[in-house]
Design a protein around this motif. Structure first.
Motif, mmCIF file in Angstrom:
data_model
loop_
_atom_site.group_PDB
_atom_site.id
_atom_site.type_symbol
_atom_site.label_atom_id
_atom_site.label_comp_id
_atom_site.label_asym_id
_atom_site.label_seq_id
_atom_site.Cartn_x
_atom_site.Cartn_y
_atom_site.Cartn_z
ATOM 1 N N ASP A 1 0.757 -1.065 -0.242
ATOM 2 C CA ASP A 1 -0.111 0.082 0.016
ATOM 3 C C ASP A 1 0.862 1.243 0.038
ATOM 4 N N LEU A 2 0.437 2.176 -0.742
ATOM 5 C CA LEU A 2 1.227 3.559 -0.777
ATOM 6 C C LEU A 2 0.927 3.999 0.532
ATOM 7 N N PRO A 3 1.849 5.116 1.075
ATOM 8 C CA PRO A 3 1.794 5.760 2.245
ATOM 9 C C PRO A 3 0.358 6.665 1.982
ATOM 10 N N THR A 4 -0.266 6.808 3.198
ATOM 11 C CA THR A 4 -1.553 7.740 3.259
ATOM 12 C C THR A 4 -1.116 9.035 4.248
ATOM 13 N N PRO A 5 -1.968 10.011 3.992
ATOM 14 C CA PRO A 5 -3.115 9.935 2.960
ATOM 15 C C PRO A 5 -2.377 10.436 1.649
ATOM 16 N N LEU A 6 -3.301 10.392 0.681
ATOM 17 C CA LEU A 6 -2.659 10.576 -0.833
ATOM 18 C C LEU A 6 -3.532 11.586 -1.189
ATOM 19 N N VAL A 7 -3.036 12.651 -2.098
ATOM 20 C CA VAL A 7 -3.766 13.663 -2.657
ATOM 21 C C VAL A 7 -3.316 13.685 -4.179
ATOM 22 N N ARG A 8 -4.270 14.190 -5.108
ATOM 23 C CA ARG A 8 -4.001 14.197 -6.604
ATOM 24 C C ARG A 8 -3.955 15.696 -6.990
ATOM 25 N N GLY A 9 -3.319 15.745 -8.037
ATOM 26 C CA GLY A 9 -3.068 17.071 -8.673
ATOM 27 C C GLY A 9 -2.540 17.026 -9.941
ATOM 28 N N ARG A 10 -1.897 17.953 -10.640
ATOM 29 C CA ARG A 10 -1.260 18.190 -11.748
ATOM 30 C C ARG A 10 0.207 18.726 -11.872
ATOM 31 N N LEU A 11 0.861 18.133 -12.409
ATOM 32 C CA LEU A 11 2.455 18.631 -12.364
ATOM 33 C C LEU A 11 2.597 19.930 -13.058
ATOM 34 N N VAL A 12 3.309 20.875 -12.172
ATOM 35 C CA VAL A 12 3.711 22.190 -12.748
ATOM 36 C C VAL A 12 4.798 22.232 -13.425
ATOM 37 N N GLU A 13 5.819 21.993 -12.456
ATOM 38 C CA GLU A 13 7.354 21.546 -12.906
ATOM 39 C C GLU A 13 8.013 20.830 -11.970
ATOM 40 N N ARG A 14 8.995 19.822 -12.388
ATOM 41 C CA ARG A 14 10.043 19.262 -11.760
ATOM 42 C C ARG A 14 11.197 19.957 -12.051
ATOM 43 N N TYR A 15 11.938 20.141 -10.840
ATOM 44 C CA TYR A 15 13.286 20.942 -11.009
ATOM 45 C C TYR A 15 14.294 20.626 -9.659
ATOM 46 N N LYS A 16 15.392 20.989 -9.963
ATOM 47 C CA LYS A 16 16.504 20.765 -9.114
ATOM 48 C C LYS A 16 16.525 19.449 -8.495
ATOM 49 N N ARG A 17 16.308 18.315 -9.393
ATOM 50 C CA ARG A 17 16.335 17.069 -9.284
ATOM 51 C C ARG A 17 15.453 16.529 -8.005
ATOM 52 N N PHE A 18 15.172 17.052 -6.961
ATOM 53 C CA PHE A 18 14.553 16.565 -5.797
ATOM 54 C C PHE A 18 13.077 17.281 -5.580
ATOM 55 N N LEU A 19 12.920 18.105 -6.546
ATOM 56 C CA LEU A 19 11.678 19.273 -6.099
ATOM 57 C C LEU A 19 10.709 19.151 -7.634
ATOM 58 N N ALA A 20 9.415 19.174 -6.852
ATOM 59 C CA ALA A 20 8.297 19.258 -8.043
ATOM 60 C C ALA A 20 7.197 20.199 -7.536
ATOM 61 N N ASP A 21 6.877 21.016 -8.358
ATOM 62 C CA ASP A 21 5.591 21.806 -7.976
ATOM 63 C C ASP A 21 4.330 21.291 -8.602
ATOM 64 N N VAL A 22 3.259 20.991 -7.703
ATOM 65 C CA VAL A 22 2.127 20.663 -8.051
ATOM 66 C C VAL A 22 0.699 21.518 -7.790
ATOM 67 N N LEU A 23 -0.062 21.285 -8.619
ATOM 68 C CA LEU A 23 -1.199 22.197 -8.578
ATOM 69 C C LEU A 23 -2.265 21.312 -8.251
ATOM 70 N N LEU A 24 -2.640 21.052 -6.848
ATOM 71 C CA LEU A 24 -3.535 20.074 -6.418
ATOM 72 C C LEU A 24 -5.000 20.498 -6.626
ATOM 73 N N ASP A 25 -5.993 19.389 -6.641
ATOM 74 C CA ASP A 25 -7.155 19.306 -7.160
ATOM 75 C C ASP A 25 -8.135 20.576 -6.327
ATOM 76 N N ASP A 26 -7.493 20.771 -5.102
ATOM 77 C CA ASP A 26 -8.421 22.081 -4.431
ATOM 78 C C ASP A 26 -7.711 23.250 -4.954
ATOM 79 N N GLY A 27 -6.906 23.342 -5.864
ATOM 80 C CA GLY A 27 -6.511 24.504 -6.240
ATOM 81 C C GLY A 27 -5.075 25.272 -5.702
ATOM 82 N N SER A 28 -4.720 24.788 -4.788
ATOM 83 C CA SER A 28 -3.493 25.163 -4.009
ATOM 84 C C SER A 28 -1.965 24.485 -4.950
ATOM 85 N N ILE A 29 -0.942 25.213 -4.700
ATOM 86 C CA ILE A 29 0.168 24.638 -5.140
ATOM 87 C C ILE A 29 1.154 24.417 -4.233
#
Length: 256
Positions: free
Chosen positions: A2-30
């Motif tokens: 099982d994946l760790p929980t809780p889980l949230v969904r969104g859309r990828l904005v950008e992956r950068y500096k190898r270990f970071l990714a900005d994500v726009l969550l379904d609730d509208g927050s980044i």
């Protein structure tokens, strides 16, 4: 697993500096999520892809979120290589991998005599005096077959030059020469791949070292995962191709 929980969904904005990714969550927050995969993740980091993050309430963490999955066409794809060891251990324990079933003791992160502190192998399986060393690597670079019109997809490792990967191969090679069984296990956290090969065009030295290690007795195994939005598990063996035909070199992923 099982994946760790809780889980949230969104859309990828950008992956950068190898270990970071900005994500726009379904609730509208980044939010900024930790990316456990240090490789280039070629073909996986296009903005707009659907992604799944796990959320942690550990106050010691700098980032609350970890990038776990992305949606690629009809498939979920695992992007957290930290889960591969747990997947392999679960499969071994459940007897899903017959070639690794002959043991009565499993040890993790075992140091190898004759090597420094970095010379640890992911698993050691024992039965009496018989020892099997298993090193796990996650293959994330996937491309269509090079042959014109050939069906299926091929995973390649590594997706960036890997001195650490070569060092682990040399340790396995040393174990095999000493009479132990040594196994390199590739894990593919997706269901649309039917072969794993070394990435000659990206790290020819790794590819050469792998073939030399196999010549000296190291075994190579590849396992594929079934990935869902909340769990994943290893369900099949994938063919391993070790021919010396160079693979195509993919374009570099964007970074900033």
């Amino acid at each position: 697993m099982d994946l760790p929980t809780p889980l949230v969904r969104g859309r990828l904005v950008e992956r950068y500096k190898r270990f970071l990714a900005d994500v726009l969550l379904d609730d509208g927050s980044i939010v900024t999520a930790h990316t456990a995969n240090p490789g280039r993740m070629t073909g996986l980091v296009e903005p707009g892809r659907r992604v799944v993050l796990s959320e942690s309430d550990d106050p010691r963490r700098k980032l609350r979120f970890t990038w776990e999955l992305l949606r690629l066409g009809p498939h979920w794809v695992g992007v957290n290589p930290m889960h591969s060891n747990a997947l392999v251990e679960e499969a071994i324990t459940r007897g899903v991998v017959p070639t690794l079933a002959d043991h009565d003791e499993l040890r993790r992160e075992v140091p190898c005599e004759g090597h420094d502190a970095s010379g640890r192998i992911d698993f050691q399986l024992r039965r009496g005096t018989r020892r099997t060393w298993v090193e796990v690597k996650t293959a994330t670079l996937v491309e269509p077959r090079v042959e014109q019109g050939a069906p299926g997809k091929v995973a390649q490792f590594p997706d960036a030059p890997s001195a650490r990967g070569r060092r682990h191969l040399e340790i396995l090679r040393d174990r095999a020469r000493r009479g132990d069984r040594a196994v390199l296990c590739f894990v593919v956290q997706r269901s649309d791949v039917d072969e794993v090969t070394p990435a000659d065009a990206i790290d020819p030295l790794y590819a050469q070292t792998l073939r030399e290690a196999v010549h000296d007795g190291v075994e190579v195994l590849a396992l594929g995962a079934r990935v869902g939005p909340r769990r994943m598990w290893l369900d099949r063996t994938i063919a391993v191709g070790l021919s010396s035909q160079p693979s195509r070199k993919p374009a570099r992923s964007r970074s900033r």
